[in-house]
Scaffold this motif. Structure first.
Motif, PDB file in Angstrom:
ATOM      1  N   PRO A  59      -5.494   4.765  -3.113  1.00 15.93           N
ATOM      2  CA  PRO A  59      -6.285   3.537  -3.231  1.00 15.93           C
ATOM      3  C   PRO A  59      -6.987   3.265  -1.902  1.00 15.93           C
ATOM      4  CG  PRO A  59      -3.906   3.100  -3.497  1.00 15.93           C
ATOM      5  CD  PRO A  59      -4.072   4.541  -3.166  1.00 15.93           C
ATOM      6  N   GLU A  60      -7.964   2.389  -1.914  1.00 19.29           N
ATOM      7  CA  GLU A  60      -8.657   2.007  -0.673  1.00 19.29           C
ATOM      8  C   GLU A  60      -7.647   1.455   0.325  1.00 19.29           C
ATOM      9  OE1 GLU A  60     -11.869   2.343   0.246  1.00 19.29           O
ATOM     10  OE2 GLU A  60     -12.191   3.438  -1.627  1.00 19.29           O
ATOM     11  N   ARG A  61      -7.871   1.725   1.583  1.00 16.46           N
ATOM     12  CA  ARG A  61      -6.938   1.286   2.637  1.00 16.46           C
ATOM     13  C   ARG A  61      -6.759  -0.236   2.625  1.00 16.46           C
ATOM     14  NH1 ARG A  61      -4.821   2.686   7.808  1.00 16.46           N
ATOM     15  NH2 ARG A  61      -3.417   0.957   8.190  1.00 16.46           N
ATOM     16  N   ILE A 123       8.256   8.022  -1.538  1.00 13.71           N
ATOM     17  CA  ILE A 123       7.862   6.666  -1.148  1.00 13.71           C
ATOM     18  C   ILE A 123       7.343   6.694   0.283  1.00 13.71           C
ATOM     19  CG2 ILE A 123       8.618   4.276  -0.817  1.00 13.71           C
ATOM     20  CD1 ILE A 123       8.851   5.249  -3.755  1.00 13.71           C
ATOM     21  N   TRP A 124       6.150   6.159   0.490  1.00 13.70           N
ATOM     22  CA  TRP A 124       5.572   5.983   1.827  1.00 13.70           C
ATOM     23  C   TRP A 124       5.648   4.502   2.170  1.00 13.70           C
ATOM     24  CZ3 TRP A 124       0.298   8.779   2.836  1.00 13.70           C
ATOM     25  CH2 TRP A 124       0.478  10.147   2.793  1.00 13.70           C
ATOM     26  N   VAL A 125       6.308   4.181   3.258  1.00 10.01           N
ATOM     27  CA  VAL A 125       6.337   2.813   3.752  1.00 10.01           C
ATOM     28  C   VAL A 125       5.049   2.624   4.557  1.00 10.01           C
ATOM     29  CG1 VAL A 125       7.553   1.143   5.205  1.00 10.01           C
ATOM     30  CG2 VAL A 125       8.840   2.778   3.805  1.00 10.01           C
ATOM     31  N   THR A 126       4.180   1.744   4.088  1.00  7.67           N
ATOM     32  CA  THR A 126       2.862   1.575   4.708  1.00  7.67           C
ATOM     33  C   THR A 126       2.703   0.274   5.469  1.00  7.67           C
ATOM     34  OG1 THR A 126       2.025   0.652   2.631  1.00  7.67           O
ATOM     35  CG2 THR A 126       1.739   3.025   2.969  1.00  7.67           C
ATOM     36  N   LYS A 127       3.560  -0.688   5.221  1.00 10.09           N
ATOM     37  CA  LYS A 127       3.416  -2.031   5.806  1.00 10.09           C
ATOM     38  C   LYS A 127       3.325  -2.018   7.338  1.00 10.09           C
ATOM     39  CE  LYS A 127       3.127  -6.416   4.830  1.00 10.09           C
ATOM     40  NZ  LYS A 127       1.925  -6.912   4.197  1.00 10.09           N
ATOM     41  N   PRO A 128       4.108  -1.194   8.058  1.00 13.21           N
ATOM     42  CA  PRO A 128       4.001  -1.207   9.523  1.00 13.21           C
ATOM     43  C   PRO A 128       2.612  -0.817  10.047  1.00 13.21           C
ATOM     44  CG  PRO A 128       6.017  -0.103   8.843  1.00 13.21           C
ATOM     45  CD  PRO A 128       5.202  -0.338   7.601  1.00 13.21           C
ATOM     46  N   PHE A 129       1.783  -0.210   9.198  1.00 14.37           N
ATOM     47  CA  PHE A 129       0.455   0.226   9.613  1.00 14.37           C
ATOM     48  C   PHE A 129      -0.659  -0.711   9.138  1.00 14.37           C
ATOM     49  CE2 PHE A 129       3.305   3.818   9.012  1.00 14.37           C
ATOM     50  CZ  PHE A 129       3.314   4.331  10.291  1.00 14.37           C
ATOM     51  N   ALA A 130      -0.289  -1.763   8.418  1.00 12.25           N
ATOM     52  CA  ALA A 130      -1.280  -2.719   7.899  1.00 12.25           C
ATOM     53  C   ALA A 130      -2.099  -3.294   9.046  1.00 12.25           C
ATOM     54  CB  ALA A 130      -0.594  -3.832   7.124  1.00 12.25           C
ATOM     55  N   GLY A 131      -3.408  -3.311   8.861  1.00 11.39           N
ATOM     56  CA  GLY A 131      -4.315  -3.866   9.857  1.00 11.39           C
ATOM     57  C   GLY A 131      -4.706  -2.907  10.972  1.00 11.39           C
ATOM     58  N   MET A 132      -4.060  -1.760  11.051  1.00 10.98           N
ATOM     59  CA  MET A 132      -4.423  -0.772  12.072  1.00 10.98           C
ATOM     60  C   MET A 132      -5.628   0.032  11.612  1.00 10.98           C
ATOM     61  SD  MET A 132      -0.863   0.909  13.264  1.00 10.98           S
ATOM     62  CE  MET A 132       0.361   0.041  14.187  1.00 10.98           C
ATOM     63  N   ASP A 133      -6.399   0.525  12.549  1.00 13.04           N
ATOM     64  CA  ASP A 133      -7.523   1.396  12.215  1.00 13.04           C
ATOM     65  C   ASP A 133      -6.994   2.715  11.659  1.00 13.04           C
ATOM     66  OD1 ASP A 133      -9.391  -0.434  13.097  1.00 13.04           O
ATOM     67  OD2 ASP A 133      -9.550   0.443  15.105  1.00 13.04           O
ATOM     68  N   GLY A 134      -7.838   3.381  10.883  1.00 17.63           N
ATOM     69  CA  GLY A 134      -7.494   4.700  10.375  1.00 17.63           C
ATOM     70  C   GLY A 134      -7.263   4.704   8.882  1.00 17.63           C
ATOM     71  N   LYS A 135      -6.915   5.877   8.383  1.00 19.96           N
ATOM     72  CA  LYS A 135      -6.637   6.038   6.963  1.00 19.96           C
ATOM     73  C   LYS A 135      -5.397   6.899   6.805  1.00 19.96           C
ATOM     74  CE  LYS A 135     -10.702   7.883   6.079  1.00 19.96           C
ATOM     75  NZ  LYS A 135     -11.800   8.509   5.387  1.00 19.96           N
ATOM     76  N   PHE A 136      -4.818   6.835   5.640  1.00 17.64           N
ATOM     77  CA  PHE A 136      -3.673   7.680   5.344  1.00 17.64           C
ATOM     78  C   PHE A 136      -4.182   9.062   4.940  1.00 17.64           C
ATOM     79  CE2 PHE A 136      -1.974   3.394   4.579  1.00 17.64           C
ATOM     80  CZ  PHE A 136      -0.942   3.437   5.507  1.00 17.64           C
ATOM     81  N   ASP A 142      -5.864  16.152   3.815  1.00 18.68           N
ATOM     82  CA  ASP A 142      -6.616  15.517   2.728  1.00 18.68           C
ATOM     83  C   ASP A 142      -6.539  13.990   2.819  1.00 18.68           C
ATOM     84  OD1 ASP A 142      -7.740  14.675   0.340  1.00 18.68           O
ATOM     85  OD2 ASP A 142      -6.121  15.468  -0.915  1.00 18.68           O
ATOM     86  N   PRO A 143      -7.674  13.317   3.043  1.00 20.60           N
ATOM     87  CA  PRO A 143      -7.678  11.860   3.089  1.00 20.60           C
ATOM     88  C   PRO A 143      -7.868  11.206   1.714  1.00 20.60           C
ATOM     89  CG  PRO A 143      -9.825  12.661   3.711  1.00 20.60           C
ATOM     90  CD  PRO A 143      -8.958  13.877   3.459  1.00 20.60           C
ATOM     91  N   THR A 144      -8.085  12.004   0.661  1.00 15.89           N
ATOM     92  CA  THR A 144      -8.331  11.438  -0.672  1.00 15.89           C
ATOM     93  C   THR A 144      -7.076  11.397  -1.530  1.00 15.89           C
ATOM     94  OG1 THR A 144      -8.827  13.554  -1.764  1.00 15.89           O
ATOM     95  CG2 THR A 144     -10.656  12.426  -0.640  1.00 15.89           C
ATOM     96  N   GLY A 145      -6.146  12.317  -1.290  1.00 17.20           N
ATOM     97  CA  GLY A 145      -4.951  12.446  -2.117  1.00 17.20           C
ATOM     98  C   GLY A 145      -5.125  13.413  -3.269  1.00 17.20           C
ATOM     99  N   ALA A 146      -6.352  13.768  -3.606  1.00 13.60           N
ATOM    100  CA  ALA A 146      -6.600  14.669  -4.739  1.00 13.60           C
ATOM    101  C   ALA A 146      -5.971  16.050  -4.519  1.00 13.60           C
ATOM    102  CB  ALA A 146      -8.099  14.813  -4.995  1.00 13.60           C
ATOM    103  N   GLY A 147      -5.743  16.421  -3.266  1.00 13.73           N
ATOM    104  CA  GLY A 147      -5.155  17.715  -2.943  1.00 13.73           C
ATOM    105  C   GLY A 147      -3.644  17.683  -2.769  1.00 13.73           C
ATOM    106  N   TYR A 148      -3.020  16.593  -3.222  1.00 19.61           N
ATOM    107  CA  TYR A 148      -1.565  16.494  -3.141  1.00 19.61           C
ATOM    108  C   TYR A 148      -0.951  17.619  -3.965  1.00 19.61           C
ATOM    109  CZ  TYR A 148       3.000  14.093  -3.147  1.00 19.61           C
ATOM    110  OH  TYR A 148       4.314  13.747  -2.986  1.00 19.61           O
ATOM    111  N   HIS A 149       0.122  18.207  -3.467  1.00 23.20           N
ATOM    112  CA  HIS A 149       0.775  19.279  -4.223  1.00 23.20           C
ATOM    113  C   HIS A 149       2.255  19.320  -3.884  1.00 23.20           C
ATOM    114  CE1 HIS A 149       0.799  21.481  -0.464  1.00 23.20           C
ATOM    115  NE2 HIS A 149       1.547  22.403  -1.044  1.00 23.20           N
TER     116      HIS A 149
END
Length: 183
Positions: A59-61, A123-136, A142-149
């Motif tokens: 999803p969008e950051r 499970i990825w805990v993402t809350k500690p990174f909320a508001g920080m610059d960058g993307k997952f 892969d920044p889209t996730g479509a290449g997850y394997h």
């Protein structure tokens, strides 16, 4: 056995999926089913849960930061139809196929042997990174996730596997470390 494709960077179909009964012929190809076998779900335990494999890319950051208070659940379903003869293949996946509904449905012609369904969740805990610059980004860049394997290598003790497999009435078995001794 491998599920997913590390080279993919887009999902060419509507998200979230329309009802399976309305999937087009293009959405029922093995390639499409493989892409639909990946899920990225927002976790917010204060809200109703999203269905498994709800969306097939990150999803969008800003959505993650503002909505996913408890992180993201990355999911991947493995093919569960086998050609009945090859234990592996050069690409580690052409000897298996997805059933028509990914987690159920009919096996395609030539893949009539049904295997137990494997479904991995991380499970990825993402809350500690909320508001920080960058993307997952996943570890393959892969920044889209479509290449997850994911990979599966079967190494069960034969007797233990047969016991666990045959002990489950609905073939859904939760395995945990306490069942085995590791020495």
């Amino acid at each position: 056995m491998v599920s997913g494709d590390t080279g993919l960077r887009d999902f060419p179909f509507v998200q979230p999926d329309p009802p399976k009964s309305s999937w087009t012929k293009e959405e029922k190809t093995q390639s499409a089913l493989g892409q639909k076998a990946i899920g990225f779900n927002c976790l917010n335990y204060a809200s109703p849960p999203e269905a498994s494999m709800y969306r097939h890319t990150f999803p969008e950051r800003s959505f993650i930061d503002n909505t996913c208070a408890n992180g993201l659940r990355l999911e991947i379903m493995f093919p569960s139809c086998w050609n009945g003869k090859d234990l592996d293949s050069k690409d580690h996946k052409s000897h298996v196929a997805y059933p028509s509904e990914i987690n159920g449905g009919d096996c395609p012609e030539g893949f009539g042997t049904r295997l137990p369904t494997l479904f991995y969740e991380t499970i990825w805990v993402t809350k500690p990174f909320a508001g920080m610059d960058g993307k997952f980004v996943i570890s393959n860049g892969d920044p889209t996730g479509a290449g997850y394997h994911a990979d599966f290598i079967e190494g069960w003790d034969r007797v233990t596997f047969i016991f666990v497999y045959s002990s489950s009435k609905d073939l859904h078995v939760e395995i945990n470390q306490s069942m085995f001794s590791f020495g």
